[in-house]
Design a protein around this motif. Structure first.
Motif, PDB file in Angstrom:
ATOM      1  N   LYS A  41      -4.755   9.708 -16.627  1.00 30.36           N
ATOM      2  CA  LYS A  41      -4.450   8.809 -15.514  1.00 30.36           C
ATOM      3  C   LYS A  41      -4.343   9.578 -14.204  1.00 30.36           C
ATOM      4  O   LYS A  41      -4.889   9.165 -13.168  1.00 30.36           O
ATOM      5  CB  LYS A  41      -3.142   8.069 -15.800  1.00 30.36           C
ATOM      6  CG  LYS A  41      -2.740   7.078 -14.711  1.00 30.36           C
ATOM      7  CD  LYS A  41      -1.429   6.374 -15.064  1.00 30.36           C
ATOM      8  CE  LYS A  41      -1.022   5.406 -13.956  1.00 30.36           C
ATOM      9  NZ  LYS A  41       0.275   4.738 -14.263  1.00 30.36           N
ATOM     10  N   LYS A  42      -3.654  10.719 -14.242  1.00 33.56           N
ATOM     11  CA  LYS A  42      -3.475  11.513 -13.030  1.00 33.56           C
ATOM     12  C   LYS A  42      -4.810  12.103 -12.565  1.00 33.56           C
ATOM     13  O   LYS A  42      -5.076  12.171 -11.352  1.00 33.56           O
ATOM     14  CB  LYS A  42      -2.471  12.635 -13.295  1.00 33.56           C
ATOM     15  CG  LYS A  42      -2.118  13.463 -12.079  1.00 33.56           C
ATOM     16  CD  LYS A  42      -1.551  12.634 -10.943  1.00 33.56           C
ATOM     17  CE  LYS A  42      -0.198  12.038 -11.279  1.00 33.56           C
ATOM     18  NZ  LYS A  42       0.391  11.335 -10.110  1.00 33.56           N
ATOM     19  N   ALA A  43      -5.666  12.519 -13.504  1.00 32.35           N
ATOM     20  CA  ALA A  43      -6.981  13.064 -13.146  1.00 32.35           C
ATOM     21  C   ALA A  43      -7.819  12.039 -12.405  1.00 32.35           C
ATOM     22  O   ALA A  43      -8.538  12.368 -11.446  1.00 32.35           O
ATOM     23  CB  ALA A  43      -7.706  13.551 -14.400  1.00 32.35           C
ATOM     24  N   LEU A  44      -7.733  10.777 -12.823  1.00 33.49           N
ATOM     25  CA  LEU A  44      -8.447   9.705 -12.129  1.00 33.49           C
ATOM     26  C   LEU A  44      -7.861   9.472 -10.742  1.00 33.49           C
ATOM     27  O   LEU A  44      -8.590   9.336  -9.753  1.00 33.49           O
ATOM     28  CB  LEU A  44      -8.389   8.411 -12.944  1.00 33.49           C
ATOM     29  CG  LEU A  44      -9.480   8.182 -13.983  1.00 33.49           C
ATOM     30  CD1 LEU A  44      -9.214   6.890 -14.750  1.00 33.49           C
ATOM     31  CD2 LEU A  44     -10.863   8.138 -13.323  1.00 33.49           C
ATOM     32  N   GLU A  45      -6.541   9.433 -10.654  1.00 29.71           N
ATOM     33  CA  GLU A  45      -5.874   9.182  -9.377  1.00 29.71           C
ATOM     34  C   GLU A  45      -6.206  10.260  -8.349  1.00 29.71           C
ATOM     35  O   GLU A  45      -6.388   9.972  -7.166  1.00 29.71           O
ATOM     36  CB  GLU A  45      -4.357   9.129  -9.581  1.00 29.71           C
ATOM     37  CG  GLU A  45      -3.864   7.905 -10.339  1.00 29.71           C
ATOM     38  CD  GLU A  45      -2.374   7.971 -10.610  1.00 29.71           C
ATOM     39  OE1 GLU A  45      -1.752   9.006 -10.262  1.00 29.71           O
ATOM     40  OE2 GLU A  45      -1.828   7.005 -11.169  1.00 29.71           O
ATOM     41  N   LEU A  46      -6.302  11.486  -8.817  1.00 23.51           N
ATOM     42  CA  LEU A  46      -6.554  12.614  -7.916  1.00 23.51           C
ATOM     43  C   LEU A  46      -8.039  12.816  -7.628  1.00 23.51           C
ATOM     44  O   LEU A  46      -8.399  13.680  -6.815  1.00 23.51           O
ATOM     45  CB  LEU A  46      -5.974  13.906  -8.513  1.00 23.51           C
ATOM     46  CG  LEU A  46      -4.457  13.951  -8.698  1.00 23.51           C
ATOM     47  CD1 LEU A  46      -4.046  15.212  -9.451  1.00 23.51           C
ATOM     48  CD2 LEU A  46      -3.756  13.901  -7.336  1.00 23.51           C
ATOM     49  N   GLY A  47      -8.885  12.067  -8.297  1.00 21.34           N
ATOM     50  CA  GLY A  47     -10.321  12.229  -8.096  1.00 21.34           C
ATOM     51  C   GLY A  47     -10.887  13.470  -8.748  1.00 21.34           C
ATOM     52  O   GLY A  47     -11.965  13.944  -8.366  1.00 21.34           O
ATOM     53  N   VAL A  48     -10.168  14.010  -9.726  1.00 21.56           N
ATOM     54  CA  VAL A  48     -10.659  15.184 -10.446  1.00 21.56           C
ATOM     55  C   VAL A  48     -11.917  14.827 -11.236  1.00 21.56           C
ATOM     56  O   VAL A  48     -12.868  15.609 -11.313  1.00 21.56           O
ATOM     57  CB  VAL A  48      -9.559  15.738 -11.386  1.00 21.56           C
ATOM     58  CG1 VAL A  48     -10.102  16.845 -12.286  1.00 21.56           C
ATOM     59  CG2 VAL A  48      -8.374  16.239 -10.562  1.00 21.56           C
ATOM     60  N   VAL A  49     -11.929  13.640 -11.828  1.00 23.56           N
ATOM     61  CA  VAL A  49     -13.100  13.132 -12.552  1.00 23.56           C
ATOM     62  C   VAL A  49     -13.454  11.754 -12.008  1.00 23.56           C
ATOM     63  O   VAL A  49     -12.628  11.085 -11.386  1.00 23.56           O
ATOM     64  CB  VAL A  49     -12.836  13.049 -14.079  1.00 23.56           C
ATOM     65  CG1 VAL A  49     -12.649  14.439 -14.672  1.00 23.56           C
ATOM     66  CG2 VAL A  49     -11.630  12.165 -14.375  1.00 23.56           C
ATOM     67  N   ASP A  50     -14.690  11.332 -12.265  1.00 25.24           N
ATOM     68  CA  ASP A  50     -15.125   9.998 -11.834  1.00 25.24           C
ATOM     69  C   ASP A  50     -14.699   8.924 -12.823  1.00 25.24           C
ATOM     70  O   ASP A  50     -14.335   7.810 -12.424  1.00 25.24           O
ATOM     71  CB  ASP A  50     -16.652   9.978 -11.675  1.00 25.24           C
ATOM     72  CG  ASP A  50     -17.136  10.962 -10.624  1.00 25.24           C
ATOM     73  OD1 ASP A  50     -16.546  10.996  -9.534  1.00 25.24           O
ATOM     74  OD2 ASP A  50     -18.090  11.713 -10.911  1.00 25.24           O
ATOM     75  N   THR A  51     -14.776   9.254 -14.106  1.00 21.47           N
ATOM     76  CA  THR A  51     -14.378   8.315 -15.152  1.00 21.47           C
ATOM     77  C   THR A  51     -13.690   9.067 -16.279  1.00 21.47           C
ATOM     78  O   THR A  51     -13.876  10.276 -16.446  1.00 21.47           O
ATOM     79  CB  THR A  51     -15.589   7.558 -15.738  1.00 21.47           C
ATOM     80  OG1 THR A  51     -16.502   8.509 -16.307  1.00 21.47           O
ATOM     81  CG2 THR A  51     -16.300   6.745 -14.677  1.00 21.47           C
TER      82      THR A  51
END
Length: 368
Positions: A41-51
């Motif tokens: 969830k945090k990776a998505l919020e931070l834009g670390v990954v696209d999906t």
């Protein structure tokens, strides 16, 4: 035009930082998976990954590059999962493991020659961990080992190098066995020695009477800094480089026995040569280069013993927007100038702080 797909398994500091760097590739989608849902969830919020993918299988099946960013034992288990998945015929599987031979052997065994596996090991880290600490420039100017085999197609090696261009790392190709020997000497064994020195200090009979850790704030603190590393991670690394480390222990025993025997024989010249040869070798090390061990960007300065002096120093630095990682007052200053030690995230931050403090008439020092 179809977008290329990079699938990153493990979204901690290393996997997350690589995912961030990969975003510089045009026409590329970065997908990720992590067993911890909060991390996803945090990776998505931070834009670390696209999906975020729901499973390793779903993410791997359509990927052009699969990157396994986990401890060595975790990577070996992930290879077993990949073996049960139908992968794209031109996919490259790589990883970030700290040892390479065991992973390579497992990849050979479960993936076979049909899948292109090329091991990898970015030689960079941080005092922080987790996806929150991920940053695209983590690997800039650091060494990044890749470990293709002799029969790995050269075009696949070049493809992997192309994927890694946005990291701005110094990519170096080396065989897995040589890799494990190199990192054993310059990283793994030093961690054991650092931890051993800390154990030796605490087991010393004088510890209770004199509080030795408090007295060990100078050189001892510096040479044992890496003993503060994650014990779970280092257990995994050490156990997966056992053969190399056992040989290094044998070599170390010879060196220490030579010093002990020289002391017993009161061989003054032998003791001098021991330190002289070490000094000459150490003085040839490159200055201000990022190597395998985590870098330390420290600044020393003299301050007077008066109220609010430390607050004044940190205020000068903070008002300039420079982040301080840690700070300590040095009580035992053997071979160290300055009474206050400030830790920074980078040499750039340290040098900016040094210039500011000099402008405010503080004496500052850098120990290279």
């Amino acid at each position: 035009m179809r977008k290329n797909k990079i699938f990153v398994v493990g979204l901690g500091l290393i996997g997350g930082s690589l995912a961030k760097a990969f975003h510089e590739h045009s026409n590329t989608t970065i997908t990720g998976f992590d067993p911890d849902q909060a991390t996803c969830k945090k990776a998505l919020e931070l834009g670390v990954v696209d999906t975020i993918e729901r499973s390793v299988g779903e993410g791997a099946a359509e990927a052009d590059l699969i990157l396994l960013a986990a401890p060595v034992s975790g990577i070996i288990k992930l290879l077993d999962e990949l073996a049960a998945i139908t992968l794209k015929p031109d996919v490259i599987v790589t990883d970030t493991g700290s040892t390479k031979k065991g992973i390579r052997d497992q990849a050979r065994h479960v993936l076979g020659p049909e899948v292109c596996y090329i091991g990898g090991h970015p030689m960079a880290g941080s005092h922080k961990s987790g996806v929150m600490a991920a940053k695209a420039d983590l690997f800039e100017n650091a060494f990044y080992f890749i470990t293709p085999e002799k029969n790995t197609p050269s075009e696949q090696v070049e493809r992997l190098k192309g994927w890694l261009v946005p990291t701005r790392a110094k990519v170096m190709a080396i065989d897995p066995e040589s890799h494990d020997e190199v990192v054993g000497v310059i990283s793994h064994f030093p961690h054991i020695v650092a931890a051993g020195l800390v154990h030796q200090l605490h087991l010393n009979p004088m510890n209770q009477a004199l509080d030795l850790p408090r007295l060990a704030a100078g050189g001892f603190r510096d040479i044992t800094r890496i003993a503060s590393s994650d014990p779970t991670l280092w257990q995994d690394i050490i156990m997966n480089n056992k053969a190399v480390l056992i040989k290094l222990f044998e070599d170390w025993d010879k060196v220490m026995t030579h010093v002990k025997d020289s002391l017993l024989a009161q061989d003054v010249e032998a003791i001098f040569q021991f330190f002289q040869k070490a000094k000459m070798a150490r003085d040839q090390f490159p200055i201000k280069k990022r190597g395998v061990l985590p870098p330390s960007y420290d600044l020393y300065l003299d301050i007077t013993d008066r109220p609010n002096e430390i607050s004044r120093v940190t205020g000068i630095i903070g008002q300039a927007g420079i982040t301080i990682i840690n700070i300590n007052v040095i009580e035992l200053r053997e071979n160290v100038s300055g009474v206050l030690r400030i830790f920074f995230q980078s040499d750039k931050s340290r040098d900016e702080a040094m210039a500011l403090l000099k402008a405010h008439h503080y004496n500052t020092y850098v120990d290279e």
